[in-house]
Design an enzyme around this catalytic site. Sequence first.
Site, short mmCIF file in Angstrom:
data_model
loop_
_atom_site.label_atom_id
_atom_site.label_comp_id
_atom_site.label_asym_id
_atom_site.label_seq_id
_atom_site.Cartn_x
_atom_site.Cartn_y
_atom_site.Cartn_z
N ARG A 139 -53.89 -30.29 17.11
CA ARG A 139 -53.09 -29.22 16.55
C ARG A 139 -51.45 -29.64 16.96
NH1 ARG A 139 -54.14 -23.06 17.28
NH2 ARG A 139 -54.05 -23.47 19.28
N SER A 185 -58.06 -21.77 6.92
CA SER A 185 -57.87 -20.69 7.40
C SER A 185 -57.88 -19.51 6.60
CB SER A 185 -56.83 -20.53 8.54
OG SER A 185 -56.87 -21.61 9.53
N LYS A 230 -52.75 -17.75 19.72
CA LYS A 230 -52.49 -17.43 18.33
C LYS A 230 -51.62 -16.07 18.46
CE LYS A 230 -53.76 -17.40 13.15
NZ LYS A 230 -52.79 -18.21 12.91
#
Length: 211
Positions: free
Chosen positions: A39, A108, A137
């Site tokens: 990521r 997602s 997040k």
Amino acid sequence: MPLTPYSLYLVTDEQQDLQTLLKVVEQAIQGGVTMVQIREKHHDIRAFINKAAAVKTLLARTNVPLIINDRVDVALAMDADGVHLGQSDMPVELARQLLGPNKLLGLSIENEQQLKQANHLPIDYIGLSAIFATPTKSNIKKQWGLAGLENALTQTTLPIVAIGGINKTNISAIAQTGVHGIALVSAISHASSPKQAARELTLLLAQSPPL
């Protein structure tokens, strides 16, 4: 929890420098991680490619798939094993056209409507986010919780990977839902020994058959 490529899915911490990240990935694989997603949301494309290339070299000696977060172009450039997309990224139909039929494609899912739509999309698995609140997040739209995860598993035939706030204190309860995989960031990346953390989590998964 059924044994799948998604079983213990490491998502890397983009705040870690490359040397630290490579150490984490290497140790995590030794501890039992079955898939790695890179990521990189806030740095330039060249940095992303350099990081992906380094991790791919590390994974070349293993059977652990390399997944790229968000960027189909990086996945294609690196010949990675797949891509994981968010709801605001490239449409999955276009991503599938570019990737071809043999690459893994994850998406997602943040609410029930998206979950329903996912059944008609050309994806391989769902990343159900977020199961619990997590500091990695900040823009969480929904916390599914255990009950929400259990319900989601009845609404789709696609494999589901649970992510968000999962650690050694709750991973057994998550695994007992019968979910296909569990994705973690902090529980492995921020551990004093990523190898030992991954090993402990792997053991907990093995001891947690679906109820």
